[in-house]
Design a protein around this motif. Structure first.
Motif, mmCIF file in Angstrom:
data_model
loop_
_atom_site.group_PDB
_atom_site.id
_atom_site.type_symbol
_atom_site.label_atom_id
_atom_site.label_comp_id
_atom_site.label_asym_id
_atom_site.label_seq_id
_atom_site.Cartn_x
_atom_site.Cartn_y
_atom_site.Cartn_z
ATOM 1 N N LYS A 27 1.127 -1.001 0.642
ATOM 2 C CA LYS A 27 0.280 -0.009 -0.124
ATOM 3 C C LYS A 27 1.005 0.940 -0.127
ATOM 4 N N GLU A 28 0.712 2.045 -0.789
ATOM 5 C CA GLU A 28 1.294 3.596 -0.766
ATOM 6 C C GLU A 28 0.311 4.622 -0.336
ATOM 7 N N ASN A 29 0.888 5.317 0.856
ATOM 8 C CA ASN A 29 0.443 6.529 1.312
ATOM 9 C C ASN A 29 1.355 7.616 0.518
ATOM 10 N N ASP A 30 1.508 8.816 1.439
ATOM 11 C CA ASP A 30 1.709 9.921 0.568
ATOM 12 C C ASP A 30 3.012 10.073 1.591
ATOM 13 N N ASP A 31 3.627 9.273 2.591
ATOM 14 C CA ASP A 31 4.886 9.541 3.313
ATOM 15 C C ASP A 31 5.690 8.538 3.284
ATOM 16 N N ASN A 32 4.413 6.896 3.003
ATOM 17 C CA ASN A 32 5.687 5.680 2.746
ATOM 18 C C ASN A 32 4.962 4.979 2.294
ATOM 19 N N PHE A 33 5.603 3.818 2.472
ATOM 20 C CA PHE A 33 4.884 2.557 1.819
ATOM 21 C C PHE A 33 4.775 1.598 2.833
ATOM 22 N N GLU A 34 3.443 0.829 2.974
ATOM 23 C CA GLU A 34 3.252 -0.385 3.598
ATOM 24 C C GLU A 34 3.255 -1.338 3.131
ATOM 25 N N ILE A 35 4.274 -2.864 3.615
ATOM 26 C CA ILE A 35 3.842 -3.498 2.816
ATOM 27 C C ILE A 35 3.446 -4.906 3.926
ATOM 28 N N GLU A 36 3.069 -5.625 3.532
ATOM 29 C CA GLU A 36 2.569 -6.698 4.279
ATOM 30 C C GLU A 36 2.612 -8.509 4.125
ATOM 31 N N LEU A 37 3.210 -9.162 4.422
ATOM 32 C CA LEU A 37 3.349 -10.355 3.988
ATOM 33 C C LEU A 37 2.931 -11.475 5.879
ATOM 34 N N ALA A 38 1.941 -12.081 5.064
ATOM 35 C CA ALA A 38 1.216 -13.140 5.618
ATOM 36 C C ALA A 38 2.153 -14.514 5.931
ATOM 37 N N ALA A 39 2.681 -14.834 7.280
ATOM 38 C CA ALA A 39 3.419 -15.742 7.563
ATOM 39 C C ALA A 39 2.795 -16.518 8.927
ATOM 40 N N PRO A 40 2.232 -16.551 8.735
ATOM 41 C CA PRO A 40 1.602 -17.408 10.289
ATOM 42 C C PRO A 40 2.040 -18.989 10.393
ATOM 43 N N GLY A 41 2.106 -18.896 11.303
ATOM 44 C CA GLY A 41 3.030 -20.463 12.444
ATOM 45 C C GLY A 41 4.276 -20.201 12.667
ATOM 46 N N PHE A 42 4.931 -18.943 12.038
ATOM 47 C CA PHE A 42 6.964 -18.455 12.238
ATOM 48 C C PHE A 42 6.958 -18.066 13.239
ATOM 49 N N ALA A 43 8.403 -17.839 13.842
ATOM 50 C CA ALA A 43 8.068 -16.925 14.454
ATOM 51 C C ALA A 43 9.384 -15.506 14.442
ATOM 52 N N LYS A 44 9.506 -14.831 15.128
ATOM 53 C CA LYS A 44 10.133 -13.622 15.042
ATOM 54 C C LYS A 44 11.783 -14.218 14.585
#
Length: 155
Positions: A54-71
């Motif tokens: 998603k593009e906003n005026d000040d930045n881009f936002e990226i979301e990646l669906a990765a359930p079941g993983f840890a940081k």
């Protein structure tokens, strides 16, 4: 005569018309994966999670669906203008009794690479992982931000 917004040429000519270029998607979409059961989290390809940009005026936002993983399972790098996301998870369990042995194991991994637009400040990329979603905020350079309309006085 009308004005047309100029778009800089992307790799592979006119095939790429967006700011982000998913290099893995370009090559993987050229082959057919048979007997693949689509999932609500994965995008139907061989072990690749779904991705929203998603593009906003000040930045881009990226979301990646990765359930079941840890940081700790993720490795994120920026190399030569590409955002590389890699994750690996292994699980194994063994139970031994007098007359049987039960073993269970699983292995999950994926990799995605995104070509970043030149308008992104690569040194200011932030990431967080929460509830199965890996999120990124990519700040735009000042010259790439959308300016408010300016009123021009007629003389």
């Amino acid at each position: 005569m009308s004005l047309v917004k100029f778009k800089r040429r992307r790799p592979f000519g006119n095939l790429i018309t967006q700011d982000f270029f998913d290099m893995d998607d370009f090559f993987d979409s050229r082959r057919w994966v048979r007997n693949m059961v689509p999932s609500t989290f994965w995008n139907g390809k061989n072990g690749e999670p779904a991705l929203n940009i998603k593009e906003n005026d000040d930045n881009f936002e990226i979301e990646l669906a990765a359930p079941g993983f840890a940081k700790k399972d993720f490795e994120v790098t920026i190399d030569d203008g590409c955002l590389n996301i890699k994750a690996e998870k292994e699980y194994s369990e063994e139970e031994k009794e007098d007359n049987y042995t039960r073993r269970e194991f699983s292995y999950n991994s994926f990799e995605r690479s995104l070509q970043l637009p030149e308008s992104v400040k690569q040194e200011e990329i932030k990431a967080k992982y929460n509830d199965g979603i890996l999120s990124f905020k990519l700040a735009k350079k000042e010259e790439a931000k959308k300016l408010p309309p300016k009123k021009v006085q007629i003389a």
